[in-house]
Motif scaffolding. Sequence first.
Motif, mmCIF file in Angstrom:
data_model
loop_
_atom_site.group_PDB
_atom_site.id
_atom_site.type_symbol
_atom_site.label_atom_id
_atom_site.label_comp_id
_atom_site.label_asym_id
_atom_site.label_seq_id
_atom_site.Cartn_x
_atom_site.Cartn_y
_atom_site.Cartn_z
ATOM 1 N N GLY A 89 0.829 -1.201 0.000
ATOM 2 C CA GLY A 89 0.000 0.000 0.000
ATOM 3 C C GLY A 89 0.861 1.248 0.000
ATOM 4 N N SER A 90 0.223 2.390 0.289
ATOM 5 C CA SER A 90 0.951 3.667 0.267
ATOM 6 C C SER A 90 0.823 4.424 1.583
ATOM 7 N N GLY A 91 0.416 3.711 2.646
ATOM 8 C CA GLY A 91 0.347 4.341 3.952
ATOM 9 C C GLY A 91 1.728 4.441 4.585
ATOM 10 N N ILE A 92 1.772 4.868 5.844
ATOM 11 C CA ILE A 92 3.049 5.041 6.538
ATOM 12 C C ILE A 92 2.986 4.339 7.887
ATOM 13 N N PHE A 93 4.201 3.934 8.365
ATOM 14 C CA PHE A 93 4.334 3.305 9.674
ATOM 15 C C PHE A 93 4.840 4.347 10.660
ATOM 16 N N MET A 94 4.170 4.417 11.800
ATOM 17 C CA MET A 94 4.545 5.393 12.821
ATOM 18 C C MET A 94 4.836 4.674 14.130
ATOM 19 N N PRO A 95 5.868 5.066 14.867
ATOM 20 C CA PRO A 95 6.802 6.164 14.535
ATOM 21 C C PRO A 95 7.885 5.750 13.550
ATOM 22 N N SER A 96 8.010 4.400 13.288
ATOM 23 C CA SER A 96 9.059 3.926 12.384
ATOM 24 C C SER A 96 8.647 2.556 11.875
ATOM 25 N N ASP A 97 9.138 2.195 10.688
ATOM 26 C CA ASP A 97 8.829 0.876 10.142
ATOM 27 C C ASP A 97 9.662 -0.227 10.774
ATOM 28 N N SER A 98 10.560 0.107 11.716
ATOM 29 C CA SER A 98 11.382 -0.901 12.386
ATOM 30 C C SER A 98 10.907 -1.171 13.809
ATOM 31 N N ILE A 99 9.768 -0.578 14.188
ATOM 32 C CA ILE A 99 9.184 -0.810 15.507
ATOM 33 C C ILE A 99 8.140 -1.907 15.367
ATOM 34 N N LEU A 100 8.287 -2.997 16.181
ATOM 35 C CA LEU A 100 7.387 -4.137 16.026
ATOM 36 C C LEU A 100 5.935 -3.777 16.357
ATOM 37 N N ASN A 101 5.728 -2.873 17.313
ATOM 38 C CA ASN A 101 4.357 -2.466 17.652
ATOM 39 C C ASN A 101 4.041 -1.082 17.071
ATOM 40 N N ALA A 102 4.488 -0.868 15.834
ATOM 41 C CA ALA A 102 4.221 0.399 15.139
ATOM 42 C C ALA A 102 2.722 0.531 14.833
ATOM 43 N N THR A 103 2.331 1.741 14.428
ATOM 44 C CA THR A 103 0.959 2.026 13.993
ATOM 45 C C THR A 103 0.982 2.307 12.501
ATOM 46 N N TYR A 104 0.054 1.659 11.790
ATOM 47 C CA TYR A 104 -0.021 1.891 10.345
ATOM 48 C C TYR A 104 -1.126 2.905 10.063
ATOM 49 N N ILE A 105 -0.769 3.969 9.306
ATOM 50 C CA ILE A 105 -1.725 5.010 8.919
ATOM 51 C C ILE A 105 -2.101 4.770 7.460
ATOM 52 N N PRO A 106 -3.330 4.292 7.191
ATOM 53 C CA PRO A 106 -3.704 4.008 5.803
ATOM 54 C C PRO A 106 -3.796 5.296 4.985
ATOM 55 N N SER A 107 -3.492 5.169 3.698
ATOM 56 C CA SER A 107 -3.691 6.289 2.775
ATOM 57 C C SER A 107 -5.081 6.174 2.157
ATOM 58 N N SER A 108 -5.484 7.229 1.451
ATOM 59 C CA SER A 108 -6.787 7.185 0.779
ATOM 60 C C SER A 108 -6.797 6.130 -0.319
ATOM 61 N N ASN A 109 -5.631 5.909 -0.962
ATOM 62 C CA ASN A 109 -5.563 4.859 -1.987
ATOM 63 C C ASN A 109 -5.752 3.479 -1.365
ATOM 64 N N ASP A 110 -5.212 3.284 -0.143
ATOM 65 C CA ASP A 110 -5.381 1.997 0.538
ATOM 66 C C ASP A 110 -6.859 1.684 0.715
ATOM 67 N N THR A 111 -7.614 2.665 1.261
ATOM 68 C CA THR A 111 -9.034 2.417 1.535
ATOM 69 C C THR A 111 -9.834 2.315 0.246
ATOM 70 N N THR A 112 -9.399 3.043 -0.791
ATOM 71 C CA THR A 112 -10.103 2.961 -2.075
ATOM 72 C C THR A 112 -9.889 1.597 -2.727
ATOM 73 N N ASN A 113 -8.651 1.075 -2.656
ATOM 74 C CA ASN A 113 -8.352 -0.227 -3.267
ATOM 75 C C ASN A 113 -9.040 -1.369 -2.536
ATOM 76 N N GLY A 114 -9.328 -1.193 -1.282
ATOM 77 C CA GLY A 114 -10.092 -2.203 -0.554
ATOM 78 C C GLY A 114 -9.264 -3.125 0.310
ATOM 79 N N ASN A 115 -8.004 -3.431 -0.073
ATOM 80 C CA ASN A 115 -7.159 -4.269 0.785
ATOM 81 C C ASN A 115 -5.698 -4.031 0.449
ATOM 82 N N ILE A 116 -4.846 -4.296 1.434
ATOM 83 C CA ILE A 116 -3.392 -4.194 1.275
ATOM 84 C C ILE A 116 -2.749 -5.343 2.049
ATOM 85 N N VAL A 117 -1.472 -5.627 1.725
ATOM 86 C CA VAL A 117 -0.700 -6.661 2.421
ATOM 87 C C VAL A 117 0.362 -5.973 3.269
#
Length: 495
Positions: A89-117
């Motif tokens: 997808g095109s969302g972002i990982f917060m605060p970092s993509d190397s944190i195991l308990n990170a938070t994923y912020i979906p993008s509008s394209n993610d929700t429009t496409n319907g699913n991401i891996v």
Amino acid sequence: GDGSFAPDSSDLNATYILGNNDTISAFVTIYLNINNACGLYSDMLNITVTPAPFVDAGQDIVTCSNTLQIQLNGIISAGSSSGIWTTNGSGIFMPSDSILNATYIPSSNDTTNGNIVINLTSTNNGNCIQVSDSFVITFTPTPILSAGSNQTICNVNTANLSGTITNGTVSTQWLTLGTGTFLPDDTSLNVVYTASIDDINNGIVQIILTPVGSTCNLFSDTITLNFISSNSGVDIGSDKSICNGDSISLIPIIQGDTGVFNWSSSGTGIFTPSDSLQNVIFTPSKADIDSGSVYIYLQYNYTCGNILDSLLLSINSLPTASYNYSVDCNSMTASFTNTSIISSGNIAFNNWTFDDGNSSTQQSPIYTYTNFGNYNVELIALSDSGCSDTTSQQITVYQTIVAQFSVSDSTISTSENVIFIDQSVGATSWLWNFGTQSDTIQNPNYTFNNVGEYTVWLYISGAGGCTDSVSHNVSVENHGYAIPTGFSPNGDNLN
């Protein structure tokens, strides 16, 4: 160990495949034996088995399309304790993509496409191969709750509520900011709300349909119930009358629910500023005035019905105030003749003001001024219906003129130059009449040639054409000495 060689144990370049016991014991010894003519030769090596990394990215997630963030809980153990998150997808990982308990912020394209891996891959693997795990996030349409439309309830204390859910299903609950109750319960979409006495007295209550137990970021929906009693009413007042040329202010009394106003009339007059406002001013047309009356209507439309009220507006004639006058030059007295008229009805009252602090209510008064001068005389004519008209004129009251004169000598002889002295008041021109002659100067000289009795007249004129005259009798005698030319001793007139 319990592993095996491939393709077989006789191949010098064989591959050793670890067995279960090898990995459990984490240690295995490999032997190479060569048997030839020279004898038996052996060598060995020890293999230490490091545990492979264990990676668990988590389970697949189904969430709403308006979800703002998704919590990740990755697990990496055994041969590694760190990893990195990636996504198609095109969302972002917060605060970092190397944190195991990170938070994923979906993008509008993610929700429009319907699913991401979402992928989690181990890092810092040592001699081990990196291990990855993934899960799928599926975005479903966000349910939308609707409590329905605002309602106005007339003369009853119940309201039918029909909630709806668009885009999926979710548990809901009805709430009230009043004190009424829901039947059959507060969790069904279709319920009946029974207002309490307090709700009815307040006249308004807010009803809320809210989601229960949803992981989606859902919004409640609120409607307003307005409870109206049946005592609404409108009163524009009793019949009224105005004078020709006047307008009338209309201020109705409204009771109960607010509504829409619609003023009209049986004639062609106009309502200002608009016929759809509560308080208006009505101005009759010429046709209304000519007819003498017009009906005025107010149609009051409110939620629970409509009410019509009316009144009869009578339009009374105006009097036309007017008068004539004359001023007596010799007395400063003005005579007024009232000529006021009215087309319908009667003139019931007259009020005169004479511009010197005095007034009169007579029909046609006669008034004597104490000083000459100019005066604005006003007449107000009032009809029996209360309509009035006013007129005024400037009149001039002239000074009272009095003719009078005196003679310069009380004993007048023939051939004597006599001076006539004007003693008149207010005169601006003079005419003297001595019997046989006349003069127009103010103080003339005159000589009587013959003995006798004479009547001398003085005619004077003043401002405004006022006139007066006076006469005096004058006796002329012969007071001189005569030398006789003859003598008549016996009186027979003969010498």
